[in-house]
Write a protein that holds these residues in place. Structure first.
Motif, PDB file in Angstrom:
ATOM      1  N   VAL A  40       1.017  -1.169  -0.031  1.00  0.00           N
ATOM      2  CA  VAL A  40       0.005  -0.102   0.007  1.00  0.00           C
ATOM      3  C   VAL A  40       0.834   1.364  -0.033  1.00  0.00           C
ATOM      4  N   GLY A  41       1.869   1.206   0.734  1.00  0.00           N
ATOM      5  CA  GLY A  41       2.762   2.399   0.844  1.00  0.00           C
ATOM      6  C   GLY A  41       3.415   2.710  -0.475  1.00  0.00           C
ATOM      7  N   SER A  42       3.859   1.541  -1.252  1.00  0.00           N
ATOM      8  CA  SER A  42       4.347   1.709  -2.603  1.00  0.00           C
ATOM      9  C   SER A  42       3.337   2.311  -3.596  1.00  0.00           C
ATOM     10  N   ILE A  43       2.029   2.183  -3.269  1.00  0.00           N
ATOM     11  CA  ILE A  43       1.000   2.609  -4.307  1.00  0.00           C
ATOM     12  C   ILE A  43       0.931   3.943  -3.793  1.00  0.00           C
ATOM     13  N   ILE A  44       0.866   4.330  -2.549  1.00  0.00           N
ATOM     14  CA  ILE A  44       0.480   6.031  -2.402  1.00  0.00           C
ATOM     15  C   ILE A  44       1.638   6.565  -2.495  1.00  0.00           C
ATOM     16  N   GLY A  45       2.787   6.220  -2.469  1.00  0.00           N
ATOM     17  CA  GLY A  45       3.956   7.074  -2.785  1.00  0.00           C
ATOM     18  C   GLY A  45       4.117   8.181  -2.025  1.00  0.00           C
ATOM     19  N   LYS A  46       5.280   9.061  -2.015  1.00  0.00           N
ATOM     20  CA  LYS A  46       5.582  10.194  -1.009  1.00  0.00           C
ATOM     21  C   LYS A  46       4.634  11.226  -1.422  1.00  0.00           C
ATOM     22  N   LYS A  47       4.026  11.450  -0.189  1.00  0.00           N
ATOM     23  CA  LYS A  47       2.956  12.655  -0.007  1.00  0.00           C
ATOM     24  C   LYS A  47       1.826  12.151  -1.085  1.00  0.00           C
ATOM     25  N   GLY A  48       1.530  10.885  -1.455  1.00  0.00           N
ATOM     26  CA  GLY A  48       0.676  10.538  -2.090  1.00  0.00           C
ATOM     27  C   GLY A  48       0.667  10.875  -3.448  1.00  0.00           C
ATOM     28  N   GLU A  49       1.831  11.025  -3.905  1.00  0.00           N
ATOM     29  CA  GLU A  49       2.240  11.249  -5.516  1.00  0.00           C
ATOM     30  C   GLU A  49       1.817  10.312  -6.341  1.00  0.00           C
ATOM     31  N   THR A  50       2.172   8.953  -6.004  1.00  0.00           N
ATOM     32  CA  THR A  50       2.190   7.833  -6.820  1.00  0.00           C
ATOM     33  C   THR A  50       0.720   7.440  -6.996  1.00  0.00           C
ATOM     34  N   VAL A  51      -0.120   7.444  -6.261  1.00  0.00           N
ATOM     35  CA  VAL A  51      -1.573   7.277  -6.323  1.00  0.00           C
ATOM     36  C   VAL A  51      -2.234   8.311  -7.033  1.00  0.00           C
ATOM     37  N   LYS A  52      -1.962   9.448  -6.971  1.00  0.00           N
ATOM     38  CA  LYS A  52      -2.377  10.504  -7.676  1.00  0.00           C
ATOM     39  C   LYS A  52      -2.166  10.575  -9.043  1.00  0.00           C
ATOM     40  N   LYS A  53      -0.886  10.124  -9.640  1.00  0.00           N
ATOM     41  CA  LYS A  53      -0.516   9.919 -10.763  1.00  0.00           C
ATOM     42  C   LYS A  53      -1.186   8.781 -11.430  1.00  0.00           C
ATOM     43  N   MET A  54      -1.434   7.618 -10.886  1.00  0.00           N
ATOM     44  CA  MET A  54      -2.154   6.593 -11.264  1.00  0.00           C
ATOM     45  C   MET A  54      -3.799   6.726 -11.446  1.00  0.00           C
ATOM     46  N   ARG A  55      -4.569   7.672 -10.659  1.00  0.00           N
ATOM     47  CA  ARG A  55      -5.651   8.069 -10.827  1.00  0.00           C
ATOM     48  C   ARG A  55      -5.974   8.989 -12.083  1.00  0.00           C
ATOM     49  N   GLU A  56      -5.002   9.908 -12.280  1.00  0.00           N
ATOM     50  CA  GLU A  56      -4.877  10.897 -13.406  1.00  0.00           C
ATOM     51  C   GLU A  56      -4.765  10.051 -14.855  1.00  0.00           C
ATOM     52  N   ASP A  57      -3.642   9.241 -14.683  1.00  0.00           N
ATOM     53  CA  ASP A  57      -3.317   8.488 -15.971  1.00  0.00           C
ATOM     54  C   ASP A  57      -4.226   7.472 -16.456  1.00  0.00           C
ATOM     55  N   SER A  58      -4.796   6.865 -15.347  1.00  0.00           N
ATOM     56  CA  SER A  58      -5.717   5.580 -15.897  1.00  0.00           C
ATOM     57  C   SER A  58      -7.082   6.313 -15.963  1.00  0.00           C
ATOM     58  N   GLY A  59      -7.593   7.216 -15.277  1.00  0.00           N
ATOM     59  CA  GLY A  59      -8.879   7.703 -15.253  1.00  0.00           C
ATOM     60  C   GLY A  59      -9.861   6.698 -14.282  1.00  0.00           C
ATOM     61  N   ALA A  60      -9.225   5.859 -13.686  1.00  0.00           N
ATOM     62  CA  ALA A  60      -9.905   5.084 -12.609  1.00  0.00           C
ATOM     63  C   ALA A  60      -9.996   5.773 -11.392  1.00  0.00           C
ATOM     64  N   ARG A  61     -11.128   5.409 -10.573  1.00  0.00           N
ATOM     65  CA  ARG A  61     -11.130   5.739  -9.147  1.00  0.00           C
ATOM     66  C   ARG A  61     -10.461   4.766  -8.101  1.00  0.00           C
ATOM     67  N   ILE A  62      -9.289   5.301  -7.513  1.00  0.00           N
ATOM     68  CA  ILE A  62      -8.469   4.362  -6.561  1.00  0.00           C
ATOM     69  C   ILE A  62      -8.605   4.748  -5.168  1.00  0.00           C
ATOM     70  N   ASN A  63      -9.327   3.880  -4.311  1.00  0.00           N
ATOM     71  CA  ASN A  63      -9.627   4.182  -2.927  1.00  0.00           C
ATOM     72  C   ASN A  63      -8.921   3.050  -2.188  1.00  0.00           C
ATOM     73  N   ILE A  64      -8.309   3.579  -0.848  1.00  0.00           N
ATOM     74  CA  ILE A  64      -7.891   2.747  -0.032  1.00  0.00           C
ATOM     75  C   ILE A  64      -8.200   2.823   1.094  1.00  0.00           C
ATOM     76  N   SER A  65      -8.467   1.616   1.988  1.00  0.00           N
ATOM     77  CA  SER A  65      -9.233   1.512   3.067  1.00  0.00           C
ATOM     78  C   SER A  65      -8.402   2.217   4.105  1.00  0.00           C
ATOM     79  N   GLU A  66      -9.100   2.724   5.163  1.00  0.00           N
ATOM     80  CA  GLU A  66      -8.397   3.457   6.270  1.00  0.00           C
ATOM     81  C   GLU A  66      -8.027   2.254   7.520  1.00  0.00           C
ATOM     82  N   GLY A  67      -7.264   2.806   8.455  1.00  0.00           N
ATOM     83  CA  GLY A  67      -7.111   1.607   9.550  1.00  0.00           C
ATOM     84  C   GLY A  67      -5.734   1.254   9.875  1.00  0.00           C
TER      85      GLY A  67
END
Length: 337
Positions: A40-67
């Motif tokens: 999960v840490g790898s997907i999120i990336g530093k300051k959420g940059e990785t997951v943000k780029k994945m969302r923008e480039d793919s057009g998919a909604r990517i949500n990660i459960s809390e806890g």
């Protein structure tokens, strides 16, 4: 345009369905992934940059459960083409992580990328196919390894489907799985798997459960402890069909019954243990009778039959699941145990 397919898709995914101009369906669907904290840490990336780029480039909604859980659920929602782009980006990111970790490791062979989907149990039969034909076809046509967990994830009606291989093979395999899931919607209500917060190991002694904290065993009066005590209080093998309670005050629901579950062949060894030590331990703790069927030719799974009171069976199931999940986690990390 195919009205019947529209109906099937809406049953499974309460999302809009777009019909493309060339007549093909572009379904908006949701896929759930089970990941460990490091992944999960790898997907999120530093300051959420990785997951943000994945969302923008793919057009998919990517949500990660809390806890604060050892495992997290990553939910990917969007049109099929966006889903596959997101999967590709995740698979290539994991491959990059593997390559980076190998630069500091003496290992010479590169381990495969592994993703775990969370799928309603009622759809797993369609993924496996008659006599394992569908899952075999997926493996052969994509080059990916696919394993459907033998039992449901705790407190849910979902099972884990593990896909391993090169990123390209994983993407092709996910596409085929999505097709099967659309063609075979889940039956009945689905209870989704929700990972629980990290807990310390529990051991049993004298009918009491304890958690290990440092060098000390601390009494742990939780639901599992009560379940263990209840299992030990009852006759382990009440004759089937008996109408009178085994003990005064216990009603007919405490009579012995039988429950069957299946475990993948590659996990059965960890359930049995060396010279049967682990399975005997589970029998002793739960008070249940546990039989493991011989391997069937052409089958990737073994059947386990558990006999005892409901409490015996529940505890045996819990212990078997805990053992197999631990082994799967070690296998994913490349650790032999």
């Amino acid at each position: 345009k195919c009205p019947q397919k529209n109906i099937i898709s809406r049953k499974m995914f309460p999302h809009p369905i777009k019909v493309q101009s060339e007549g093909g369906l572009n379904v908006t669907l949701t896929i759930r992934l089970l990941m460990h904290g490091k992944e999960v840490g790898s997907i999120i990336g530093k300051k959420g940059e990785t997951v943000k780029k994945m969302r923008e480039d793919s057009g998919a909604r990517i949500n990660i459960s809390e806890g604060n859980c050892p495992e997290r659920i990553v939910t990917i929602t969007g049109p099929t083409d966006a889903i596959f782009k997101a999967f590709a980006m995740i698979a290539y990111k994991f491959e990059e992580d593997i390559i980076n970790s190998m630069s500091n490791s003496p290992a010479t062979s590169k381990p495969p990328v592994t993703l775990r989907l969370v799928v309603p149990a009622s759809q797993c039969g369609s993924l496996i196919g008659k006599g394992g034909s569908k899952i075999k076809e997926m493996r052969e046509s994509t080059g990916a390894q696919v394993q459907v967990a033998g039992d449901m994830l705790p407190n849910s009606t979902e099972r884990a489907v593990t896909i391993s291989g090169a990123p390209e093979a994983i993407i092709q395999c996910v596409k085929q799985i999505c097709v099967v899931m659309l063609e075979s919607p889940p039956k009945g209500a689905t209870i989704p798997y929700r990972p629980k917060p990290a807990s310390t190991p529990v051991i049993f002694s004298g009918g009491q459960a304890y958690t290990i904290q440092g060098q000390y065993a601390i009494p742990h009066p939780d639901q599992l402890s009560k379940l263990h005590q209840l299992a030990m209080q009852q006759t382990p093998f009440t004759p089937l069909g008996q109408t009178t309670p085994a003990f005064p005050g216990l009603d007919a629901s405490n009579q012995a019954s039988t429950h069957e579950l299946t475990i993948p062949n590659d996990l059965i060894g960890c359930i049995i243990g060396r010279q049967g030590t682990k399975i005997n331990e589970i029998r002793q703790m739960s008070g249940a009778q546990i039989k493991i069927a011989n391997a069937m030719e052409g089958s990737s799974e073994r059947q386990i039959t558990i006999t005892g009171t409901p409490a015996n069976i529940s505890l045996a199931q819990y212990l078997i699941n805990a053992r197999s999940e631990r082994e799967q986690a070690l296998m994913l990390m490349g650790v032999c145990h």
